[in-house]
Design an enzyme around this catalytic site. Sequence first.
Site, PDB file in Angstrom:
ATOM      1  CG  ASN A 132      92.839 -36.100  24.659  1.00 56.25           C
ATOM      2  OD1 ASN A 132      93.705 -37.093  24.542  1.00 56.25           O
ATOM      3  ND2 ASN A 132      92.813 -34.858  23.973  1.00 56.25           N
ATOM      4  CG  HIS A 169      95.696 -35.348  27.919  1.00 60.78           C
ATOM      5  ND1 HIS A 169      95.025 -34.292  26.870  1.00 60.78           N
ATOM      6  CD2 HIS A 169      94.975 -34.727  28.832  1.00 60.78           C
ATOM      7  CE1 HIS A 169      94.150 -33.816  27.069  1.00 60.78           C
ATOM      8  NE2 HIS A 169      94.126 -33.749  28.381  1.00 60.78           N
ATOM      9  CG  ASP A 173      99.890 -37.763  23.791  1.00 63.79           C
ATOM     10  OD1 ASP A 173      99.282 -36.669  23.304  1.00 63.79           O
ATOM     11  OD2 ASP A 173     100.598 -37.624  24.749  1.00 63.79           O
ATOM     12  CD  GLU A 214      91.503 -32.338  17.807  1.00 71.72           C
ATOM     13  OE1 GLU A 214      90.156 -31.840  17.885  1.00 71.72           O
ATOM     14  OE2 GLU A 214      92.249 -31.696  18.481  1.00 71.72           O
TER      15      GLU A 214
END
Length: 299
Positions: free
Chosen positions: A182, A187, A191, A217
């Site tokens: 990230n 981000h 994803d 996660e």
Amino acid sequence: MYEPPFATPTRQQLQSTIAELDQAIYNHEQWYKSLLRVLISHVPAETADLLPDAHRRCRFGQWYENVPSAFLRQHPAFLSLQHAHRNMHDCARNLLQLVANGSAIPPSSLDLFENTLDKMRLEIHALRHEFMERVQNQDPLTGALTRIGLLSWLREQHSLVQRGVQTCALVLLDLDHFKDINDRYGHPAGDRVLVSSVQCLQALLRPYDKIYRYGGEEFLICMPSTTLEEARCVAERLRDSIAAQRILCDGSDQMLQVTASFGVTMLDQSLAVEDAIDHVDKAMYEAKTAGRNCVVVGA
């Protein structure tokens, strides 16, 4: 024994299956209304309902025999529905033959039919409820289940374990160094890693194994009718599959790789569900401590 995997249904497939089940339930109710007319008003019975394979000839049975979805055909509840549906038709045929012969229906025969009718309806409505729950509780990003309903589901499985009906394994995994992905790539890239990793899990799991997004996660997998050794082997295959991913970042040629650390344990007859979750959590952190990208079996 842990059965070979097949594709976990998508949200669209689940919604389509729910619509199919609704139509099948409607067809069954129409059949039941016709049966009542025969039993109460003594109108002639449908010829098909008097045959030994009547369960295949009604509209519900025709739907059942020709369901196209592999995940539905191989679902344990769907398989038991066939037996319940056939038993109901066998009892109904007995009632219809009594009426055709001008005989009174004994209360015991009527009670037996009602019991099989209730069981068949319970099977199909339980199946529909499960699919509805999946649709309503899906994480919008990954398609995994949210934590809503997690404890209640695990307690149901634990009850079956306590009664000696089944074993049940838990697997907890955490994507390694996910914060670094990230921070370095953004981000949206994170994803994509989450979505791709859940797809890896779904491709190797059975449709009645449940994947919950336990944290950002972290994912908790519940595997009914699975031994500890089977769960360990499945976890190793899941670990290999996640590590083999090559995930393309949006707007660049950068290919991301990710690994995951796994903990494995069993629901134990003598321990609360919360204790089992604690054990699998500790096993997963042991995997982190051991160098990541590995599987640790907990107590």
